[in-house]
Design a protein around this motif. Structure first.
Motif: not given
Length: 326
Positions: A232, A235-236, A239, A316
């Motif tokens: 997670e 992914c942040k 992004n 995500s």
């Protein structure tokens, strides 16, 4: 002082969270140990005549960890902790220490067993291939029977239920959990029709179709050819890098070189979180990004947008579904 106590069927001896003040010996009848789960109870064990219950609180004074109720008319002998503690005080200190240690060990063991059981239950309920199976069923029904609307494609919950159970012979409660999770994540909407059914609208049909193909390909690749999954947090970070990559030109190799110092300075304002240069390291190691590039005093991360955008989006979704489907 010991005293007898009678319980009618379905009456509780004590409930989870109650203060503990006595232990009990079952004289006759039958008791059930249960845990509250939502609006229902899950039975953990039965307690027969001659056994005892509630003894653990004698040593640690913690609240009751489960419910205990009568399955049929039951009589118990209550032994108040006050009286028992007076007797324990007469024992040697080392004996009391052993008893207390045993009690703590049993309580911790029970807690770990419960955690393992919960983890195993979650794993069995929605492992990766099951997530993709239910997503595939959903996509199939939307593709075959979906009615185009201004916001997306809609189907009836009855139709989805019938296909899930009758054609694919899968559990409808799992499909309900999947639909609810995707609704919370903004992929679907549900509208009550007033007759106990819902209209389910797929707002991102193309994304969900692409996800199933991508996840199926990843799941069945040989391990040596499969990229490591993204967490997670990764992914942040990815992004955020994608956001900054779109602000710089693409070079002749199809890469957008992101200045990691700029990301660190502006990430809090742009994405609401501090993204440091070292946060990109695991993405480089997992080969979602190319090796960092030094140019003067700046360090750049090469971002290949056509590759990383679907990766960030799909991982995500995987991470969010795992949380929602626990």
């Amino acid at each position: 002082m010991a005293e007898a106590k009678k319980l009618a069927k379905d009456n509780y001896l004590f409930r989870e969270g109650d203060a503990a003040d006595a232990m009990y010996i079952i004289k006759s009848g039958l008791l059930a140990v249960t845990k509250t789960k939502g609006q229902s109870e899950v039975m953990l064990a039965e307690i027969n005549p001659g056994a005892m219950v509630g003894e653990m609180g004698l040593f640690d004074n913690k609240p009751r960890s489960a419910n205990v109720k009568a399955i049929k008319e039951t009589e118990v002998i209550a032994l108040p902790y006050d009286s028992l503690n007076k007797q324990l005080d007469q024992l040697p200190v080392w004996v009391r220490a052993i008893l207390k240690n045993l009690n703590e060990t049993i309580r911790e063991s029970n807690k770990k067993i419960k955690q393992l059981e919960t983890a195993n239950a979650d794993e069995e309920r929605f492992p990766p291939h099951v997530i993709n199976k239910f997503m595939s069923i959903l996509n199939f029904v939307f593709n075959k029977y979906g009615k185009p609307e201004a916001t997306g494609v809609s189907i009836s919950s009855v139709l989805l239920r019938n296909y899930t159970i009758q054609i694919f012979q899968e559990a409808t409660n799992k499909m309900t959990a999947m639909v609810n999770a995707l609704t919370e994540l903004g992929y679907l909407t549900q509208e009550d029709r007033g007759d106990g059914t819902q209209k389910i609208t797929n707002l991102k049909a193309a994304e969900l179709f692409a996800f199933v193909d991508w996840y199926n390909d990843w799941l069945f690749k040989q391990e040596k050819d499969r990229k490591e999954p993204l967490t997670e947090q990764e992914c942040k970070v990815l992004n955020a890098l994608i956001l900054f990559a779109k602000k710089v030109p693409t070079d002749n190799k199809g890469l957008n070189k992101v200045d990691l110092s700029v990301v660190q300075n502006e990430s809090m304002k742009e994405v609401g979180a501090l993204i440091k240069p070292d946060d990109a390291n695991s993405l480089v190691e997992k080969k979602y990004l190319g090796d960092k590039i030094m140019d003067g005093t700046s360090v750049f991360a090469p971002v290949e947008l056509p590759f990383v955008e679907p990766q960030a989006q799909n991982w995500s979704l995987v991470n969010n579904l795992k949380k929602k489907l626990r």
